[in-house]
Design a protein around this motif. Sequence first.
Motif, short mmCIF file in Angstrom:
data_model
loop_
_atom_site.label_atom_id
_atom_site.label_comp_id
_atom_site.label_asym_id
_atom_site.label_seq_id
_atom_site.Cartn_x
_atom_site.Cartn_y
_atom_site.Cartn_z
N GLY A 133 -135.98 9.25 -19.03
CA GLY A 133 -135.20 10.15 -19.87
C GLY A 133 -134.58 9.46 -21.07
O GLY A 133 -133.60 9.95 -21.65
N LEU A 134 -135.14 8.34 -21.45
CA LEU A 134 -134.58 7.54 -22.53
C LEU A 134 -134.73 8.26 -23.88
O LEU A 134 -135.83 8.71 -24.22
CB LEU A 134 -135.29 6.19 -22.60
N PRO A 135 -133.65 8.39 -24.65
CA PRO A 135 -133.77 8.99 -25.99
C PRO A 135 -134.68 8.17 -26.89
O PRO A 135 -134.84 6.96 -26.69
CB PRO A 135 -132.32 8.99 -26.51
N GLY A 136 -135.24 8.83 -27.88
CA GLY A 136 -136.19 8.16 -28.77
C GLY A 136 -135.61 6.95 -29.48
O GLY A 136 -136.29 5.93 -29.65
N VAL A 137 -134.33 7.04 -29.88
CA VAL A 137 -133.71 5.93 -30.59
C VAL A 137 -133.60 4.70 -29.69
O VAL A 137 -133.90 3.56 -30.11
CB VAL A 137 -132.31 6.33 -31.11
N LEU A 138 -133.21 4.92 -28.44
CA LEU A 138 -133.10 3.79 -27.51
C LEU A 138 -134.49 3.23 -27.18
O LEU A 138 -134.64 2.02 -26.98
CB LEU A 138 -132.39 4.23 -26.23
N GLY A 139 -135.48 4.11 -27.14
CA GLY A 139 -136.84 3.65 -26.92
C GLY A 139 -137.31 2.73 -28.05
O GLY A 139 -137.96 1.71 -27.81
N LEU A 140 -136.95 3.08 -29.27
CA LEU A 140 -137.30 2.24 -30.42
C LEU A 140 -136.59 0.90 -30.34
O LEU A 140 -137.19 -0.15 -30.62
CB LEU A 140 -136.93 2.95 -31.72
N LEU A 141 -135.32 0.92 -29.95
CA LEU A 141 -134.57 -0.34 -29.80
C LEU A 141 -135.19 -1.22 -28.71
O LEU A 141 -135.27 -2.44 -28.85
CB LEU A 141 -133.11 -0.04 -29.48
N ALA A 142 -135.63 -0.58 -27.62
CA ALA A 142 -136.28 -1.33 -26.55
C ALA A 142 -137.58 -1.96 -27.04
O ALA A 142 -137.91 -3.10 -26.70
CB ALA A 142 -136.56 -0.41 -25.36
N PHE A 143 -138.31 -1.22 -27.88
CA PHE A 143 -139.56 -1.76 -28.44
C PHE A 143 -139.28 -2.97 -29.32
O PHE A 143 -139.98 -3.99 -29.24
CB PHE A 143 -140.28 -0.68 -29.23
N LEU A 144 -138.26 -2.87 -30.16
CA LEU A 144 -137.91 -3.99 -31.03
C LEU A 144 -137.46 -5.20 -30.22
O LEU A 144 -137.80 -6.35 -30.55
CB LEU A 144 -136.82 -3.56 -32.01
N ALA A 145 -136.71 -4.94 -29.15
CA ALA A 145 -136.26 -6.03 -28.29
C ALA A 145 -137.44 -6.68 -27.58
O ALA A 145 -137.50 -7.91 -27.41
CB ALA A 145 -135.25 -5.52 -27.27
N ALA A 146 -138.43 -5.87 -27.16
CA ALA A 146 -139.63 -6.40 -26.52
C ALA A 146 -140.41 -7.27 -27.50
O ALA A 146 -140.90 -8.35 -27.14
CB ALA A 146 -140.51 -5.25 -26.01
N PHE A 147 -140.51 -6.82 -28.74
CA PHE A 147 -141.20 -7.60 -29.76
C PHE A 147 -140.48 -8.93 -30.00
O PHE A 147 -141.11 -9.98 -30.19
CB PHE A 147 -141.27 -6.79 -31.05
N ILE B 201 -140.78 -3.27 -22.71
CA ILE B 201 -141.88 -2.45 -23.22
C ILE B 201 -142.12 -1.27 -22.30
O ILE B 201 -142.56 -0.19 -22.74
CB ILE B 201 -143.16 -3.31 -23.39
N GLY B 202 -141.79 -1.42 -21.01
CA GLY B 202 -141.85 -0.28 -20.10
C GLY B 202 -140.84 0.78 -20.48
O GLY B 202 -141.15 1.98 -20.50
N LEU B 203 -139.62 0.36 -20.82
CA LEU B 203 -138.60 1.30 -21.29
C LEU B 203 -139.04 1.99 -22.57
O LEU B 203 -138.84 3.19 -22.75
CB LEU B 203 -137.28 0.55 -21.53
N ALA B 204 -139.66 1.22 -23.47
CA ALA B 204 -140.06 1.77 -24.76
C ALA B 204 -141.19 2.79 -24.63
O ALA B 204 -141.21 3.81 -25.34
CB ALA B 204 -140.49 0.64 -25.69
N VAL B 205 -142.12 2.53 -23.72
CA VAL B 205 -143.29 3.40 -23.58
C VAL B 205 -143.00 4.59 -22.66
O VAL B 205 -143.74 5.58 -22.68
CB VAL B 205 -144.49 2.57 -23.06
N ALA B 206 -141.94 4.51 -21.88
CA ALA B 206 -141.64 5.55 -20.89
C ALA B 206 -141.64 6.97 -21.46
O ALA B 206 -142.28 7.86 -20.87
CB ALA B 206 -140.29 5.25 -20.22
N PRO B 207 -140.97 7.26 -22.59
CA PRO B 207 -140.99 8.64 -23.11
C PRO B 207 -142.40 9.12 -23.44
O PRO B 207 -142.73 10.30 -23.22
CB PRO B 207 -140.12 8.55 -24.37
#
Length: 220
Positions: free
Chosen positions: A45-59, A87-93
């Motif tokens: 249920g992660l919001p899109g903005v947090l998903g983007l932040l998770a992606f940046l952190a994974a990178f 990256i799991g958090l980022a891809v979850a949505p």
Amino acid sequence: MSESVRYSPSGVTDRDRTRTLFAQTMQYVAGTAGLFAIGAYLGRGLPGVLGLLAFLAAFACLIGMGFAARRSTEATVGLLGGFGLLIGLAVAPTLVRYANADPQALWQAGGATALFIAGFGAAGYATKRDLSVLGRVGTWALIGLLGFGVVLIFVQIPNGALVYAILGLVIYAGLTAYDFQRLRGSSDTDSAPLLAASIFLDVLNVFLFFLQLFSGRSDG
């Protein structure tokens, strides 16, 4: 004539080190996949903005691995684990959207990915032909594919998403074979975390491309 085997002062052959590298790398890939699954579950249920932040952190973890590899294997492994979780958090949505639209596509994509990686990975590991050119060409092809993806956002191209997914699979066929050949061509066990990151990225991207194909979202 049998292949010569070189021995170190400790009596360990290069072949033994290569087998150890393969085993360690696959263990790291499996562990990263497990953390990815945990992240995907927690991020449903992660919001899109947090998903983007998770992606940046994974990178950022991937970049950090390149620096940590020169200093500490433990830190590199830790960053690899962090990458898998993030990256799991980022891809979850994205996975949730696909699951809601067509749950069967997830299983189909998973099975196709396993066969794809096993086939091209085994081919790359077994061949004696130098596949380094696939690594170089594949890297530039990925940049071109990203550019094509940006174009698709703004320009409606018939079957554009289908073409995008198929091209992605073609590119990753070469990259997967190349990454597995790197496993056979090295005996440096300290490189296992970095090789695991490359192979995990192969697996993840192939899965996402197959998911796009099997979900029917490539009709546009």
